[in-house]
Design a protein around this motif. Structure first.
Motif, PDB file in Angstrom:
ATOM      1  N   ALA A  19       0.850  -1.193   0.000  1.00  0.00           N
ATOM      2  CA  ALA A  19       0.000   0.000   0.000  1.00  0.00           C
ATOM      3  C   ALA A  19       0.879   1.234   0.000  1.00  0.00           C
ATOM      4  CB  ALA A  19      -0.933   0.014   1.213  1.00  0.00           C
ATOM      5  N   GLY A  20       0.354   2.306  -0.544  1.00  0.00           N
ATOM      6  CA  GLY A  20       1.137   3.537  -0.588  1.00  0.00           C
ATOM      7  C   GLY A  20       0.377   4.652  -1.270  1.00  0.00           C
ATOM      8  N   ASP A  21       1.092   5.729  -1.546  1.00  0.00           N
ATOM      9  CA  ASP A  21       0.482   6.902  -2.173  1.00  0.00           C
ATOM     10  C   ASP A  21       0.002   6.605  -3.582  1.00  0.00           C
ATOM     11  OD1 ASP A  21       0.673   9.235  -0.371  1.00  0.00           O
ATOM     12  OD2 ASP A  21       2.811   8.731  -0.381  1.00  0.00           O
ATOM     13  N   CYS A  22      -1.101   7.240  -3.942  1.00  0.00           N
ATOM     14  CA  CYS A  22      -1.615   7.127  -5.305  1.00  0.00           C
ATOM     15  C   CYS A  22      -1.767   8.537  -5.883  1.00  0.00           C
ATOM     16  CB  CYS A  22      -2.952   6.414  -5.334  1.00  0.00           C
ATOM     17  SG  CYS A  22      -3.627   6.240  -7.006  1.00  0.00           S
ATOM     18  N   PRO A  23      -0.886   8.964  -6.755  1.00  0.00           N
ATOM     19  CA  PRO A  23      -1.008  10.309  -7.329  1.00  0.00           C
ATOM     20  C   PRO A  23      -2.223  10.463  -8.237  1.00  0.00           C
ATOM     21  CG  PRO A  23       0.797   9.099  -8.356  1.00  0.00           C
ATOM     22  CD  PRO A  23       0.321   8.260  -7.232  1.00  0.00           C
ATOM     23  N   LEU A  24      -2.792   9.355  -8.680  1.00  0.00           N
ATOM     24  CA  LEU A  24      -3.955   9.440  -9.568  1.00  0.00           C
ATOM     25  C   LEU A  24      -5.173   9.978  -8.823  1.00  0.00           C
ATOM     26  CD1 LEU A  24      -3.545   5.962 -11.290  1.00  0.00           C
ATOM     27  CD2 LEU A  24      -2.914   8.189 -12.222  1.00  0.00           C
ATOM     28  N   THR A  25      -5.294   9.623  -7.564  1.00  0.00           N
ATOM     29  CA  THR A  25      -6.444  10.054  -6.770  1.00  0.00           C
ATOM     30  C   THR A  25      -6.051  10.974  -5.630  1.00  0.00           C
ATOM     31  OG1 THR A  25      -6.206   8.088  -5.384  1.00  0.00           O
ATOM     32  CG2 THR A  25      -7.719   7.924  -7.269  1.00  0.00           C
ATOM     33  N   ASP A  26      -4.757  11.200  -5.483  1.00  0.00           N
ATOM     34  CA  ASP A  26      -4.244  11.960  -4.339  1.00  0.00           C
ATOM     35  C   ASP A  26      -4.677  11.303  -3.028  1.00  0.00           C
ATOM     36  OD1 ASP A  26      -2.720  13.960  -3.230  1.00  0.00           O
ATOM     37  OD2 ASP A  26      -4.414  15.319  -2.980  1.00  0.00           O
ATOM     38  N   TRP A  27      -4.755   9.995  -3.042  1.00  0.00           N
ATOM     39  CA  TRP A  27      -5.128   9.236  -1.867  1.00  0.00           C
ATOM     40  C   TRP A  27      -4.193   8.038  -1.800  1.00  0.00           C
ATOM     41  CZ3 TRP A  27      -6.531   9.692   2.687  1.00  0.00           C
ATOM     42  CH2 TRP A  27      -7.182   8.701   3.438  1.00  0.00           C
ATOM     43  N   ILE A  28      -4.694   6.847  -1.595  1.00  0.00           N
ATOM     44  CA  ILE A  28      -3.832   5.677  -1.493  1.00  0.00           C
ATOM     45  C   ILE A  28      -4.200   4.658  -2.567  1.00  0.00           C
ATOM     46  CG2 ILE A  28      -3.617   5.983   1.003  1.00  0.00           C
ATOM     47  CD1 ILE A  28      -5.368   3.385   1.253  1.00  0.00           C
ATOM     48  N   CYS A  29      -3.285   3.741  -2.824  1.00  0.00           N
ATOM     49  CA  CYS A  29      -3.615   2.575  -3.643  1.00  0.00           C
ATOM     50  C   CYS A  29      -2.991   1.346  -2.989  1.00  0.00           C
ATOM     51  CB  CYS A  29      -3.154   2.737  -5.083  1.00  0.00           C
ATOM     52  SG  CYS A  29      -1.382   2.932  -5.303  1.00  0.00           S
ATOM     53  N   MET A  30      -3.421   0.190  -3.451  1.00  0.00           N
ATOM     54  CA  MET A  30      -3.009  -1.058  -2.812  1.00  0.00           C
ATOM     55  C   MET A  30      -2.658  -2.112  -3.855  1.00  0.00           C
ATOM     56  SD  MET A  30      -6.059  -1.087   0.052  1.00  0.00           S
ATOM     57  CE  MET A  30      -7.284  -0.411  -1.037  1.00  0.00           C
ATOM     58  N   GLY A  31      -1.616  -2.854  -3.601  1.00  0.00           N
ATOM     59  CA  GLY A  31      -1.285  -4.013  -4.415  1.00  0.00           C
ATOM     60  C   GLY A  31      -1.776  -5.255  -3.709  1.00  0.00           C
ATOM     61  N   THR A  32      -2.058  -6.299  -4.480  1.00  0.00           N
ATOM     62  CA  THR A  32      -2.631  -7.500  -3.853  1.00  0.00           C
ATOM     63  C   THR A  32      -1.797  -8.744  -4.156  1.00  0.00           C
ATOM     64  OG1 THR A  32      -4.026  -8.321  -5.659  1.00  0.00           O
ATOM     65  CG2 THR A  32      -4.893  -6.483  -4.343  1.00  0.00           C
ATOM     66  N   GLU A  33      -2.092  -9.767  -3.387  1.00  0.00           N
ATOM     67  CA  GLU A  33      -1.390 -11.041  -3.579  1.00  0.00           C
ATOM     68  C   GLU A  33      -1.768 -11.697  -4.901  1.00  0.00           C
ATOM     69  OE1 GLU A  33      -2.205 -13.398  -0.131  1.00  0.00           O
ATOM     70  OE2 GLU A  33      -0.819 -12.279   1.137  1.00  0.00           O
ATOM     71  N   ASN A  34      -2.868 -11.277  -5.478  1.00  0.00           N
ATOM     72  CA  ASN A  34      -3.291 -11.859  -6.753  1.00  0.00           C
ATOM     73  C   ASN A  34      -2.773 -11.095  -7.963  1.00  0.00           C
ATOM     74  OD1 ASN A  34      -4.680 -13.346  -4.916  1.00  0.00           O
ATOM     75  ND2 ASN A  34      -6.679 -13.137  -5.878  1.00  0.00           N
TER      76      ASN A  34
END
Lengths: 378, 129
Positions: A19-34
Motif C-alpha cells: 500500500a502507498g500513495d496514489c497520485p492518480l487520486t491523491d489518496w492511497i492505492c493497494m497491491g494484492t497477492e493476486n
C-alpha cells in the motif's frame, strides 16, 4: 486529524500485499497477492466504497508500486512490470507496456519516468521509459552475488544527481548516486560488524541535507545526518524488541515494525540529530509500542499509517494513534491494543559508552562505482 | 546428500548454506519437507527451519530462509540449497516468469503448520522474517 478508515477487498481470497500513495487520486492505492493494483475512488460511506482496478493479471504478489508522471512500475518476486498511469489518458490506464522477468524486493521512482528496483544479489535494475512506453533497463552492480540490494528509498534529486539509500543486509547501508543516463553510478557502502540492515528511510531535520535512518534486524538504528559524507552511528535501543522488519517515517515520527510490536519513536525529527551526534538523552526518547503487529506497515500522505489485518486495510493518522493512547482512549493502530509493557514511554538514558553495539560497530565506508550490465529494451 | 558445492565457505557465486546450519538440520529440513509433501508440481521439495527461539532461521549465506531440493530421479541422492527469494534479474527466460517459491508451496507450508499466516505473507512478498 482524520478518523480511522478501513478497506476490504471484496474477494476473500485476495489480500493486500502493498500500500502507498496514489497520485492518480491523491489518496492511497493497494497491491494484492493476486497481482492487482487497486485504488479506492470514493470515501467510505457507511463502510461502503468503490475500488477501481489500475492493473491486474501481473501473476504474482505485488510487493512494490512506484509512480512516475505517465507510467508506473510494479514489482513482484518474479517480475517488474511497467504500466500506463496517467489521468490524462484514462482509456489507457493500467495498460502493461512491458514486463521484465526480473524479480525485485521493491521499486522506487527516481525521476520523471525512471525507476530503480533492488533485486538482491542480482543487482539494481534501473529502468527508463520514453514517451512511447519503450523501456530501457540495465542492471547496476559489482557483478552478481557481490552485494545484496534489499530495500531502496529516494533521498534527493538535485540537478543531475539522484541520491538513493539502500539497505544492503549484511553488506550494510548503501549510498547510491545516479547521474545522467549513461554515466556510471557511484556508491558508498558503510558496513557494520554483525548488523543485518533490513530497511532504510530518509529523514529530514534542520541542518541535515541527506539524513537517513537504517534499521538492523535486531532493532539497531543506524543514523546518518549526511549520507553522502557523514559517518553513520549505529545503536541498539533495547526497548525496540523483536526481530525488526520495517522502518517508515510518518510525519516527525519514526515507525518501526518488528515481529512483536509496532514501535513509534515519537518526534524523531528532534531526536535524530541528537542521536547522530551521540548526544541523545533520556528526555529525548519516547517510544510507544503496540502489540499484535501486522505483517507489514506502510505510510502514505506523509503521516497516514496503513496496516493490514485479517484481510482489512486500516488507514490511521499516526498522531491520532498517539493521541488516543495518550488520552487513555483505545489506541487504534490496526485495532491493536496498547501493550502493557512497562518499557513504554520514557526510557533509561542511552549511555553510548555502555552500548556494546554502538558506534564501534561501524567498520568502514567503501566508495566505488557500479558496473552496468547489458541493457534490455522491452 | 551433503553436496560440497553448497558448503564452500566464502564462495558467493553458488547458493551456500549458512555456516550455522548443521548437516543434521539440513537433512531434517529435507525429511520434514518430504514427510509433509511440501512440493511443487514438478516434485521439487521446499523447506524451512524453525529455531528454538520460535523464529524461522536464516538458511543461506545471502539470508535466504527457504531451502530448495530439486526433484531427483529414482535411486539418485537428493541435495538441496537455500533459495533466493526473488527471480534472477534480466534473465533470458521468456515470460511468464516463475516465482522462486510457488504460492501453492507457501499454502502447503501454512496448512502443514510449518509457517504461520503472517509469516507466509511476508515470505511470499520476498520479505524476511
Amino acid at each position: 486529524m482524520m478518523n480511522q478508515i478501513s478497506y476490504k477487498i471484496p474477494d476473500d481470497d485476495e489480500a493486500v500485499s502493498w500500500a502507498g500513495d496514489c497520485p492518480l487520486t491523491d489518496w492511497i492505492c493497494m497491491g494484492t497477492e493476486n497481482g492487482r493494483v487497486v485504488m479506492p475512488v470514493s470515501q467510505p460511506a457507511n463502510g461502503l466504497y468503490d475500488l477501481a482496478c489500475i492493473v491486474e493479471g501481473l501473476g504474482d504478489v505485488v510487493n512494490g508500486v512506484a509512480f512516475g508522471e505517465r507510467f508506473a512500475a510494479v514489482s513482484t518476486p518474479s517480475s517488474i512490470s511497467f504500466i500506463r498511469a496517467s489521468i490524462d489518458a484514462p482509456e489507457k490506464l493500467g495498460e502493461i507496456v512491458a514486463t521484465i522477468p526480473s524479480g525485485a524486493f521493491d521499486v522506487v521512482s527516481v525521476g520523471r519516468e525512471r525507476f530503480l528496483a533492488p533485486m538482491g544479489i542480482y543487482g539494481l535494475m534501473l529502468a527508463s521509459l520514453d514517451d512511447s512506453g519503450r523501456v530501457h533497463a540495465e542492471t547496476l552492480g559489482h557483478g552478481e552475488y557481490t552485494t545484496n540490494f534489499y530495500m531502496a528509498r529516494l533521498v534527493e534529486t538535485r540537478s543531475t544527481v539522484t541520491t538513493v539509500a539502500v539497505a544492503g543486509r549484511h553488506d550494510g547501508l548503501i549510498r547510491l548516486q545516479l547521474h545522467e543516463p549513461g554515466a556510471p553510478a557511484s556508491v558508498g557502502i558503510s558496513t557494520f560488524h554483525d548488523i543485518d540492515v533490513v530497511d532504510v528511510c530518509p529523514f529530514q531535520w534542520p541542518g541535515a541535507r541527506h539524513a537517513v535512518v537504517g534499521l538492523g534486524i535486531n532493532g539497531e538504528l543506524i543514523v546518518c545526518d549526511d549520507l553522502t559524507h557523514g559517518k553513520p552511528v549505529a545503536v541498539r535501543i533495547p526497548h525496540i524488541a523483536g526481530r525488526a522488519y520495517s522502518l517508515r517515517r510518518a510525519g516527525p515520527h519514526l515507525v518501526i515494525l518488528t515481529n512483536e510490536s509496532v514501535h513509534v519513536f515519537e518526534d524523531f525529527r528532534s531526536a535524530g540529530p541528537l542521536l547522530a551526534a551521540r548526544k541523545l538523552q533520556n528526555q529525548d526518547i519516547r517510544i510507544r509500542s503496540f502489540q499484535n503487529p501486522p505483517s507489514e506497515i506502510y505510510v502514505a500522505k506523509e503521516s497516514l499509517l496503513i496496516t493490514e489485518r485479517d484481510g482489512t486495510v486500516y488507514v490511521d493518522d499516526v498522531d491520532a494513534i498517539l493521541g488516543a493512547e495518550a488520552s487513555g482512549k483505545s489506541a487504534t493502530c490496526s485495532q491493536a491494543g496498547q501493550t502493557d509493557d512497562p518499557r513504554n514511554g520514557w526510557l533509561n538514558p542511552i549511555d553510548f559508552s555502555e552500548v556494546p553495539q554502538g558506534i564501534e560497530n561501524f567498520a568502514r565506508t567503501t566508495n566505488t562505482s557500479l558496473n552496468c550490465g547489458p541493457a534490455v529494451v522491452a | 546428500m551433503f553436496h560440497p558445492k553448497h558448503h564452500v565457505g566464502g564462495l558467493r557465486t553458488i547458493a551456500q548454506w549458512a555456516r550455522g546450519i548443521s548437516r543434521n538440520e539440513e537433512f531434517g529440513i529435507f525429511d520434514t519437507a518430504d514427510r509433509l509433501e511440501v512440493a511443487d508440481e514438478a516434485g521439487n521439495l521446499f523447506g524451512v527451519l524453525r529455531g528454538e527461539n520460535g523464529r524461522i532461521c536464516t538458511l543461506g549465506a545471502w539470508d535466504e530462509q527457504i531451502a530448495f531440493f530439486p526433484c531427483t530421479p529414482a535411486n539418485e541422492a537428493w541435495h538441496g540449497y537455500p533459495l533466493f527469494p526473488v527471480n534472477k534479474g534480466l534473465s533470458k527466460s521468456k515470460p511468464p516468469p516463475s516465482r522462486p517459491v510457488p504460492l501453492a508451496v507457501f499454502r502447503r507450508m501454512t496448512v502443514a503448520g510449518l509457517l504461520k499466516e503472517d509469516e507466509t505473507k511476508r515470505l511470499a512478498r520476498g520479505r524476511h522474517l
